[in-house]
Design a protein around this motif. Structure first.
Motif, PDB file in Angstrom:
ATOM      1  N   ASP A   1       0.856  -1.190   0.000  1.00  0.00           N
ATOM      2  CA  ASP A   1       0.000   0.000   0.000  1.00  0.00           C
ATOM      3  C   ASP A   1       0.893   1.242   0.000  1.00  0.00           C
ATOM      4  OD1 ASP A   1      -1.892   1.949   0.280  1.00  0.00           O
ATOM      5  OD2 ASP A   1      -2.865   1.091   2.048  1.00  0.00           O
ATOM      6  N   ILE A   2       0.978   1.909  -1.150  1.00  0.00           N
ATOM      7  CA  ILE A   2       1.830   3.103  -1.247  1.00  0.00           C
ATOM      8  C   ILE A   2       1.022   4.385  -1.046  1.00  0.00           C
ATOM      9  CG2 ILE A   2       3.446   1.938  -2.784  1.00  0.00           C
ATOM     10  CD1 ILE A   2       2.285   3.604  -5.088  1.00  0.00           C
ATOM     11  N   GLY A   3      -0.306   4.251  -0.959  1.00  0.00           N
ATOM     12  CA  GLY A   3      -1.120   5.442  -0.760  1.00  0.00           C
ATOM     13  C   GLY A   3      -0.829   6.503  -1.792  1.00  0.00           C
ATOM     14  N   SER A   4      -0.542   7.713  -1.314  1.00  0.00           N
ATOM     15  CA  SER A   4      -0.166   8.801  -2.221  1.00  0.00           C
ATOM     16  C   SER A   4       1.288   9.213  -2.006  1.00  0.00           C
ATOM     17  CB  SER A   4      -1.091  10.005  -2.016  1.00  0.00           C
ATOM     18  OG  SER A   4      -1.053  10.435  -0.658  1.00  0.00           O
ATOM     19  N   ARG A   5       2.100   8.265  -1.488  1.00  0.00           N
ATOM     20  CA  ARG A   5       3.512   8.553  -1.264  1.00  0.00           C
ATOM     21  C   ARG A   5       4.268   8.700  -2.582  1.00  0.00           C
ATOM     22  NH1 ARG A   5       3.491   3.855   2.344  1.00  0.00           N
ATOM     23  NH2 ARG A   5       4.769   2.825   0.765  1.00  0.00           N
ATOM     24  N   ARG A   6       5.289   9.506  -2.563  1.00  0.00           N
ATOM     25  CA  ARG A   6       6.212   9.561  -3.689  1.00  0.00           C
ATOM     26  C   ARG A   6       7.196   8.408  -3.540  1.00  0.00           C
ATOM     27  NH1 ARG A   6       7.101  14.350  -3.513  1.00  0.00           N
ATOM     28  NH2 ARG A   6       6.147  15.066  -5.458  1.00  0.00           N
ATOM     29  N   GLU A   7       7.365   7.632  -4.595  1.00  0.00           N
ATOM     30  CA  GLU A   7       8.276   6.485  -4.547  1.00  0.00           C
ATOM     31  C   GLU A   7       9.444   6.722  -5.503  1.00  0.00           C
ATOM     32  OE1 GLU A   7       8.293   4.189  -2.491  1.00  0.00           O
ATOM     33  OE2 GLU A   7       6.274   4.129  -1.633  1.00  0.00           O
TER      34      GLU A   7
ATOM     35  N   ARG B   1      11.148  15.072   0.302  1.00  0.00           N
ATOM     36  CA  ARG B   1       9.978  14.912  -0.573  1.00  0.00           C
ATOM     37  C   ARG B   1       9.297  13.553  -0.398  1.00  0.00           C
ATOM     38  NH1 ARG B   1       9.143  17.629  -5.440  1.00  0.00           N
ATOM     39  NH2 ARG B   1       9.303  15.725  -6.722  1.00  0.00           N
ATOM     40  N   ALA B   2       9.842  12.725   0.472  1.00  0.00           N
ATOM     41  CA  ALA B   2       9.263  11.402   0.725  1.00  0.00           C
ATOM     42  C   ALA B   2       9.778  10.939   2.081  1.00  0.00           C
ATOM     43  CB  ALA B   2       9.652  10.417  -0.377  1.00  0.00           C
ATOM     44  N   SER B   3       9.119  11.375   3.157  1.00  0.00           N
ATOM     45  CA  SER B   3       9.679  11.207   4.497  1.00  0.00           C
ATOM     46  C   SER B   3       9.731   9.752   4.947  1.00  0.00           C
ATOM     47  CB  SER B   3       8.879  12.042   5.505  1.00  0.00           C
ATOM     48  OG  SER B   3       7.524  11.618   5.555  1.00  0.00           O
ATOM     49  N   HIS B   4       9.035   8.846   4.250  1.00  0.00           N
ATOM     50  CA  HIS B   4       9.117   7.432   4.619  1.00  0.00           C
ATOM     51  C   HIS B   4      10.425   6.794   4.167  1.00  0.00           C
ATOM     52  CE1 HIS B   4       7.917   7.312   0.412  1.00  0.00           C
ATOM     53  NE2 HIS B   4       8.260   6.032   0.370  1.00  0.00           N
ATOM     54  N   LEU B   5      11.161   7.497   3.300  1.00  0.00           N
ATOM     55  CA  LEU B   5      12.429   6.995   2.776  1.00  0.00           C
ATOM     56  C   LEU B   5      13.575   7.722   3.467  1.00  0.00           C
ATOM     57  CD1 LEU B   5      13.873   5.230   0.589  1.00  0.00           C
ATOM     58  CD2 LEU B   5      13.868   7.286  -0.848  1.00  0.00           C
ATOM     59  N   TYR B   6      14.409   6.978   4.172  1.00  0.00           N
ATOM     60  CA  TYR B   6      15.595   7.551   4.796  1.00  0.00           C
ATOM     61  C   TYR B   6      16.763   7.437   3.821  1.00  0.00           C
ATOM     62  CZ  TYR B   6      12.832   6.562   9.045  1.00  0.00           C
ATOM     63  OH  TYR B   6      11.837   6.473   9.988  1.00  0.00           O
TER      64      TYR B   6
ATOM     65  N   VAL C   1      20.189  16.453   2.745  1.00  0.00           N
ATOM     66  CA  VAL C   1      20.047  16.945   1.379  1.00  0.00           C
ATOM     67  C   VAL C   1      18.929  17.973   1.396  1.00  0.00           C
ATOM     68  CG1 VAL C   1      19.367  16.324  -0.976  1.00  0.00           C
ATOM     69  CG2 VAL C   1      20.857  14.807   0.338  1.00  0.00           C
ATOM     70  N   VAL C   2      19.126  19.126   0.766  1.00  0.00           N
ATOM     71  CA  VAL C   2      18.124  20.201   0.795  1.00  0.00           C
ATOM     72  C   VAL C   2      17.833  20.695  -0.616  1.00  0.00           C
ATOM     73  CG1 VAL C   2      18.674  20.975   3.139  1.00  0.00           C
ATOM     74  CG2 VAL C   2      19.943  21.925   1.195  1.00  0.00           C
ATOM     75  N   GLN C   3      16.639  21.219  -0.798  1.00  0.00           N
ATOM     76  CA  GLN C   3      16.266  21.770  -2.104  1.00  0.00           C
ATOM     77  C   GLN C   3      16.915  23.127  -2.284  1.00  0.00           C
ATOM     78  OE1 GLN C   3      12.095  21.585  -2.985  1.00  0.00           O
ATOM     79  NE2 GLN C   3      12.319  22.550  -4.996  1.00  0.00           N
ATOM     80  N   THR C   4      17.531  23.353  -3.444  1.00  0.00           N
ATOM     81  CA  THR C   4      18.222  24.610  -3.720  1.00  0.00           C
ATOM     82  C   THR C   4      17.764  25.258  -5.019  1.00  0.00           C
ATOM     83  OG1 THR C   4      20.035  23.248  -4.604  1.00  0.00           O
ATOM     84  CG2 THR C   4      20.302  24.111  -2.378  1.00  0.00           C
ATOM     85  N   GLY C   5      16.660  24.802  -5.575  1.00  0.00           N
ATOM     86  CA  GLY C   5      16.102  25.378  -6.796  1.00  0.00           C
ATOM     87  C   GLY C   5      14.818  24.668  -7.149  1.00  0.00           C
ATOM     88  N   PRO C   6      14.057  25.201  -8.121  1.00  0.00           N
ATOM     89  CA  PRO C   6      12.777  24.584  -8.488  1.00  0.00           C
ATOM     90  C   PRO C   6      12.893  23.126  -8.903  1.00  0.00           C
ATOM     91  CG  PRO C   6      12.982  26.761  -9.476  1.00  0.00           C
ATOM     92  CD  PRO C   6      14.317  26.435  -8.887  1.00  0.00           C
ATOM     93  N   SER C   7      14.000  22.755  -9.514  1.00  0.00           N
ATOM     94  CA  SER C   7      14.183  21.370  -9.955  1.00  0.00           C
ATOM     95  C   SER C   7      15.471  20.764  -9.421  1.00  0.00           C
ATOM     96  CB  SER C   7      14.194  21.303 -11.486  1.00  0.00           C
ATOM     97  OG  SER C   7      15.262  22.082 -12.019  1.00  0.00           O
TER      98      SER C   7
END
Length: 492
Positions: A31-37, A277-282, A357-363
């Motif tokens: 069951d992945i629900g609406s998670r990002r995989e 962007r997917a807190s279930h994944l470490y 790891v941090v986001q540093t731009g739109p993509s």
């Protein structure tokens, strides 16, 4: 004709439900629900046909911070990067001279950034350094905590505002001591005694590295990963807590590679953290240490002015992942960030990744590495990646396919993070549990997805709405040609 199509679709859904009912416990549905995989392991993959998982190495973006203050210097390290709203915070040990772990000359320094690209060092007056009434030090006179002080932004629901920031630090002499802060600048001990004392750790040596902790939204607990020696090898232990004070008995982490075990290698730091962007994944971008693997001659070491005891080993960064529990997935055994060109990159304890790891731009997202260790040119360097782009499922020009294990999702649209060549494409077919294409979602119905986007909604001839299959066990079949798939997610 329209009525016939509807009837066929309803029969297909009923068949899928009936098949699942008849198979019962013989089929495990994820069951992945609406998670990002993300395509970083084989958890969701049933079959790969001319498709392989590949490691996508980050791009070197150059120096972002020099450890050039008198209280920083060649032995600066154990960095942590935290994105707090619109502000990026950087914490790192300042240490101008070689010495024993936890010596009184170690301090913890601070820098900040608006975008995570250019960093500045604020001037504080908390701690005075001889000749410098102002400096960027946020923790001093706290040895041995200042050897490996590692902060976190506490995301636990209902956390007290004065404990919004937490940290752990310490060596075997002190155990791991907890600290708290309301602003990330002014720190105090949560209590005097260690929250993880050496007596609760079943190994002879521990804690002499950066030890990390975070609140897990999935596990509903704090999780801590810390360093030990097991049979003479630097390994990682895991423990959990509900209150950051009382921790469970530590468990030694193991490593998986495909269907078997991964090699046991020295991991100096683990840098495990939930992917933003997917807190279930470490994600763990760890420092792999190769003791005694000497590259430089004495003359080469002298030419770059490296401290005499720090050129007889090598190190790099490796990528691991975990979904909780006692295992890291080492899907990729090769180096994630290889040492760069030149002698400076081939000394002991260089190329150590910062935590997070941090986001540093739109993509774009970034990881930072501590480089030129034990040298006058010691600094922090930034490496960039596309969002979700640690790894990907990749097909060549000849094409291939990936079929998932049975899964359930929640949502009305399937969005993919992908890239293709001008000649390439990705199509998605949705199947029932037996692998039979569901009418309306067959490969013949699937529109080609061509381009390079962080989020593209997949569609079929009848549109993009997959809500009728929500919470129904299905398989996804991705058909590729000269393309990479980085992640997928079902959205409302």
């Amino acid at each position: 004709m329209r009525c016939l199509t509807v009837v066929c679709f309803l029969l297909a859904v009923q068949l899928t439900t009936a098949v699942h009912s008849s198979l019962g416990a013989d089929v495990d549905v994820i069951d992945i629900g609406s998670r990002r995989e993300l395509l970083v392991d084989h958890l969701l993959i049933e079959k790969l046909n001319n498709v392989r998982l590949v490691l996508n190495r980050p791009r070197d973006e150059g120096i972002v911070l020099k450890f050039d203050k008198p209280w920083e210097g060649p032995f600066s390290g154990y960095c942590t990067v935290i994105k707090d709203g619109d502000l990026y915070r950087l914490y790192y040990r300042g240490n101008p001279k070689a010495g024993a772990d936890g010596n009184t000359g170690e301090v913890y320094c601070y820098a900040e950034s608006k975008y995570g690209i250019k960093w500045t060092k604020p001037e504080f007056t908390q701690f005075e350094i001889p000749g410098h009434e102002t400096n960027n030090i946020v923790l001093a006179n706290a040895a041995p905590l200042t050897h490996n002080f590692s902060p976190l932004l506490d995301t636990r629901p209902g956390v007290s505002p004065d404990q919004r920031y937490k940290a752990i630090g310490g060596t075997m002499t002190s155990g791991l001591v907890a600290m708290t802060s309301a602003d990330g600048i002014h720190w105090k001990k949560l209590r005097e005694q260690a929250v993880i004392p050496k007596e609760m750790v079943p190994f002879d040596y521990m804690f002499d590295s950066q030890n990390v902790a975070f609140w897990s939204d999935v596990e509903k607990s704090y999780v801590c990963f810390f360093r030990v020696f097991a049979d003479g090898v630097r390994r990682i232990c895991r423990t959990t807590s509900n209150d950051f004070l009382n921790w469970s008995p530590p468990v030694l982490m193991e490593y998986r590679h495909g269907e078997g075990e991964a090699p046991i290698e020295h991991l100096y730091t683990n840098q495990t953290h939930p992917y933003f962007r997917a807190s279930h994944l470490y994600v763990a971008i760890a420092a792999r240490f190769m003791p005694g693997r000497q590259v430089l001659s004495k003359e080469q070491a002298e030419a770059i002015n490296v401290s005499p005891a720090y050129f007889k080993d090598t190190s790099d960064a490796v990528l691991m992942t975990s979904r909780g529990g006692e295992y890291y997935d080492r899907t990729f055994l090769s180096g994630y960030v290889r040492p760069g060109i030149g002698a400076k990159n081939w000394v002991s304890r260089t190329n150590y990744p910062a935590l997070n790891v941090v986001q540093t731009g739109p993509s774009e997202m970034s990881v930072y590495l501590n480089q030129d260790y034990a040298q006058p040119t010691s600094h922090l360097r930034r490496y960039s990646m596309r969002l979700d782009g640690f790894a990907s499922a990749q097909a060549p020009y000849a094409g291939g396919e990936l079929i998932t294990k049975p899964l359930k999702f929640k949502g009305r649209e399937l969005a993919i993070n992908f890239s293709t060549s001008a000649a390439g494409s990705i199509q998605v077919e949705i199947q029932d549990l037996l692998g039979k294409p569901i009418p309306g979602f067959t490969l013949d119905d699937a529109n080609e997805q061509i381009g390079n986007e962080i989020r593209r909604v997949v569609s079929w001839k009848k549109g993009s709405d997959v809500g009728s299959l929500s919470n129904t066990p299905v398989r996804l079949r991705f058909v590729f040609k000269d393309a990479d798939l980085y992640s997928f997610k079902f959205d409302e």
